[in-house]
Scaffold this motif. Structure first.
Motif, short mmCIF file in Angstrom:
data_model
loop_
_atom_site.label_atom_id
_atom_site.label_comp_id
_atom_site.label_asym_id
_atom_site.label_seq_id
_atom_site.Cartn_x
_atom_site.Cartn_y
_atom_site.Cartn_z
N ILE A 1 0.71 -1.26 -0.22
CA ILE A 1 -0.14 -0.04 0.28
C ILE A 1 0.50 1.17 -0.11
CG2 ILE A 1 -1.97 1.11 2.04
CD1 ILE A 1 -3.03 -1.25 1.81
N LEU A 2 2.03 1.27 0.22
CA LEU A 2 2.83 2.05 1.28
C LEU A 2 3.67 2.60 -0.40
CD1 LEU A 2 3.79 1.75 4.31
CD2 LEU A 2 2.10 3.50 3.41
N TYR A 3 3.99 1.20 -0.41
CA TYR A 3 4.44 1.27 -2.23
C TYR A 3 4.02 2.16 -3.35
CZ TYR A 3 7.89 -0.13 -6.46
OH TYR A 3 8.35 -0.59 -7.23
N SER A 4 2.34 1.67 -3.40
CA SER A 4 2.04 1.98 -4.45
C SER A 4 1.05 3.38 -3.58
CB SER A 4 0.29 1.21 -4.40
OG SER A 4 0.69 0.02 -4.19
N THR A 5 1.88 3.84 -3.07
CA THR A 5 0.75 5.52 -2.86
C THR A 5 1.99 6.46 -4.15
OG1 THR A 5 1.79 5.34 -0.62
CG2 THR A 5 -0.24 5.05 -0.85
N LYS B 1 12.81 6.26 1.28
CA LYS B 1 12.48 5.89 2.67
C LYS B 1 11.12 5.07 2.78
CE LYS B 1 15.74 6.38 5.13
NZ LYS B 1 16.46 5.74 5.88
N ILE B 2 9.84 5.62 2.32
CA ILE B 2 8.84 5.54 2.07
C ILE B 2 8.47 4.23 1.32
CG2 ILE B 2 6.43 6.15 1.50
CD1 ILE B 2 7.00 9.12 2.19
N MET B 3 9.03 4.32 0.20
CA MET B 3 8.99 3.08 -0.85
C MET B 3 9.14 2.01 -0.65
SD MET B 3 9.60 4.82 -4.47
CE MET B 3 9.66 3.11 -5.49
N SER B 4 11.09 2.10 0.07
CA SER B 4 11.73 0.70 0.90
C SER B 4 11.07 0.37 2.38
CB SER B 4 13.27 1.33 0.83
OG SER B 4 13.28 2.32 1.74
N GLY C 1 2.58 4.86 13.46
CA GLY C 1 2.63 6.72 13.41
C GLY C 1 3.95 6.58 12.36
N ASN C 2 4.82 5.56 11.72
CA ASN C 2 4.83 5.63 10.55
C ASN C 2 4.09 5.50 9.63
OD1 ASN C 2 8.75 5.37 10.32
ND2 ASN C 2 7.39 4.98 12.21
N ILE C 3 3.44 4.76 9.40
CA ILE C 3 2.82 4.31 8.60
C ILE C 3 1.43 6.15 8.35
CG2 ILE C 3 -0.22 3.13 7.99
CD1 ILE C 3 1.20 0.86 9.13
N ILE C 4 0.58 6.15 8.72
CA ILE C 4 -0.06 8.05 9.05
C ILE C 4 0.76 8.42 8.85
CG2 ILE C 4 -0.66 9.30 10.69
CD1 ILE C 4 -1.38 7.32 12.55
N PHE C 5 2.49 9.18 8.56
CA PHE C 5 2.84 9.80 8.46
C PHE C 5 3.76 9.96 7.32
CE2 PHE C 5 7.38 11.51 7.95
CZ PHE C 5 6.44 13.41 8.70
N SER C 6 3.69 8.74 6.80
CA SER C 6 4.08 8.94 5.65
C SER C 6 3.46 9.04 4.58
CB SER C 6 4.41 6.78 5.38
OG SER C 6 5.65 6.61 6.19
N LEU C 7 1.70 8.30 5.49
CA LEU C 7 0.62 8.65 4.26
C LEU C 7 0.26 10.23 4.04
CD1 LEU C 7 -1.97 6.19 5.31
CD2 LEU C 7 -0.44 5.86 3.28
N CYS C 8 0.76 10.62 5.16
CA CYS C 8 0.92 12.45 5.09
C CYS C 8 1.46 13.07 4.03
CB CYS C 8 0.55 13.48 6.29
SG CYS C 8 -0.42 12.44 7.88
N VAL C 9 3.09 12.47 4.38
CA VAL C 9 4.04 13.05 3.03
C VAL C 9 3.43 12.90 1.69
CG1 VAL C 9 6.17 12.62 2.83
CG2 VAL C 9 5.36 12.82 4.91
N ILE C 10 2.76 11.72 1.59
CA ILE C 10 2.38 11.46 0.18
C ILE C 10 1.39 12.33 -0.18
CG2 ILE C 10 1.19 9.89 -1.81
CD1 ILE C 10 4.94 9.29 -0.23
N LEU C 11 0.44 12.82 0.71
CA LEU C 11 -0.71 13.30 0.88
C LEU C 11 0.01 14.95 0.41
CD1 LEU C 11 -3.84 14.17 0.64
CD2 LEU C 11 -3.44 14.52 3.09
#
Length: 263
Positions: A164-168, A216-219, A230-240
């Motif tokens: 999911i993180l990679y796909s975003t 970092k998010i992709m890998s 916390g890392n999942i939520i923050f990563s999604l916020c960065v992508i947004l």
């Protein structure tokens, strides 16, 4: 103001429905999902991958594979925008629903479609690994690494979170393609632009603090001194955050072109 917002939502809903129908009625999206799956199997055969988790780690860590996936995932929606512009469908859509509604629908459909293509394509490969190819999983994830707690709950959940993180991130490149196609509505340029811009994007974000690093998010790297949630939520916020910036540039450029053509 409330009535205006209600009308906007109503028009946006109708435009989204129409755009998704056009995307899913086309052969492109299904070929691209199959293409993503084939890329995953190519990586497996080339790297002698042993298991779904090992495969996911390998796929998400290879830059060249990410560049190729960004082209495949962005292909249907970028071609759709170019077809609209070159076929003069853009102006009839704008006259029916409004300029902002049309552009916002294009952004949402482009991002969601590219995300689904990447996620579904990789998950088909991963489920093949889980169920038939190599059910005895090997992993390179250790107990001091990020997301290890999710792996302890379920290996399938672990793989899904990572993908999911990679796909975003991969889906971001469809917005880059839209932005470039607004500048130059050419199918070849628009389709190839995600690779060039992806490389530039990765290099630029690597200069930023690690919390904003796309790589970092992709890998699956740690972008925040916190746990998995916390890392999942923050990563999604960065992508947004990145998505809003790219989408805003697209709206500015495409909106200007539409206005000039109408005038």
């Amino acid at each position: 103001m409330n009535q205006r917002f209600i009308n906007y939502i109503k028009n946006l809903k109708g435009m989204l429905h129409q755009e998704f129908l056009r995307i899913f009625a086309s052969w492109r999206i299904y070929v691209c999902v199959a293409g993503i799956t084939l890329i995953c199997f190519f990586v497996k055969w080339d790297s002698s991958i042993r298991g779904a988790i090992w495969g996911m780690e390998e796929i998400t860590s290879l830059s060249n594979i990410s560049y190729l996936m960004s082209i495949v995932a962005a292909f249907p929606t970028i071609c759709s925008f170019c077809d609209d512009w070159l076929g003069h469908y853009t102006f009839s859509a704008v006259s029916r629903s409004g300029k902002n509604t049309y552009l916002h629908a294009k952004i949402l459909v482009s991002y969601i479609t590219s995300f689904l293509i990447t996620f579904m394509g990789i998950m088909i490969y991963e489920f093949a690994e889980f169920l038939w190819i190599n059910p005895n999983q090997e992993t390179t994830v250790f107990n001091n690494q990020l997301y290890y707690d999710i792996l302890q709950i379920s290996s399938v959940l672990f793989v899904m979170v990572r993908i999911i993180l990679y796909s975003t991130v991969i889906a971001l490149q469809s917005l880059v393609g839209l932005m470039i196609s607004a500048i130059l509505p050419n199918r070849f340029v628009a389709v190839m632009s995600p690779v060039v811009m992806f490389i530039c994007f990765m290099e630029i974000t690597d200069i930023f603090p690690k919390s904003f690093s796309i790589h970092k998010i992709m890998s699956g790297g740690k972008v925040l001194e916190a746990g998995s949630a916390g890392n999942i939520i923050f990563s999604l916020c960065v992508i947004l955050f990145y998505a809003v910036i790219i989408a805003s540039i697209f709206c500015k450029i495409a909106g200007g072109r539409i206005k000039n053509e109408i005038v």
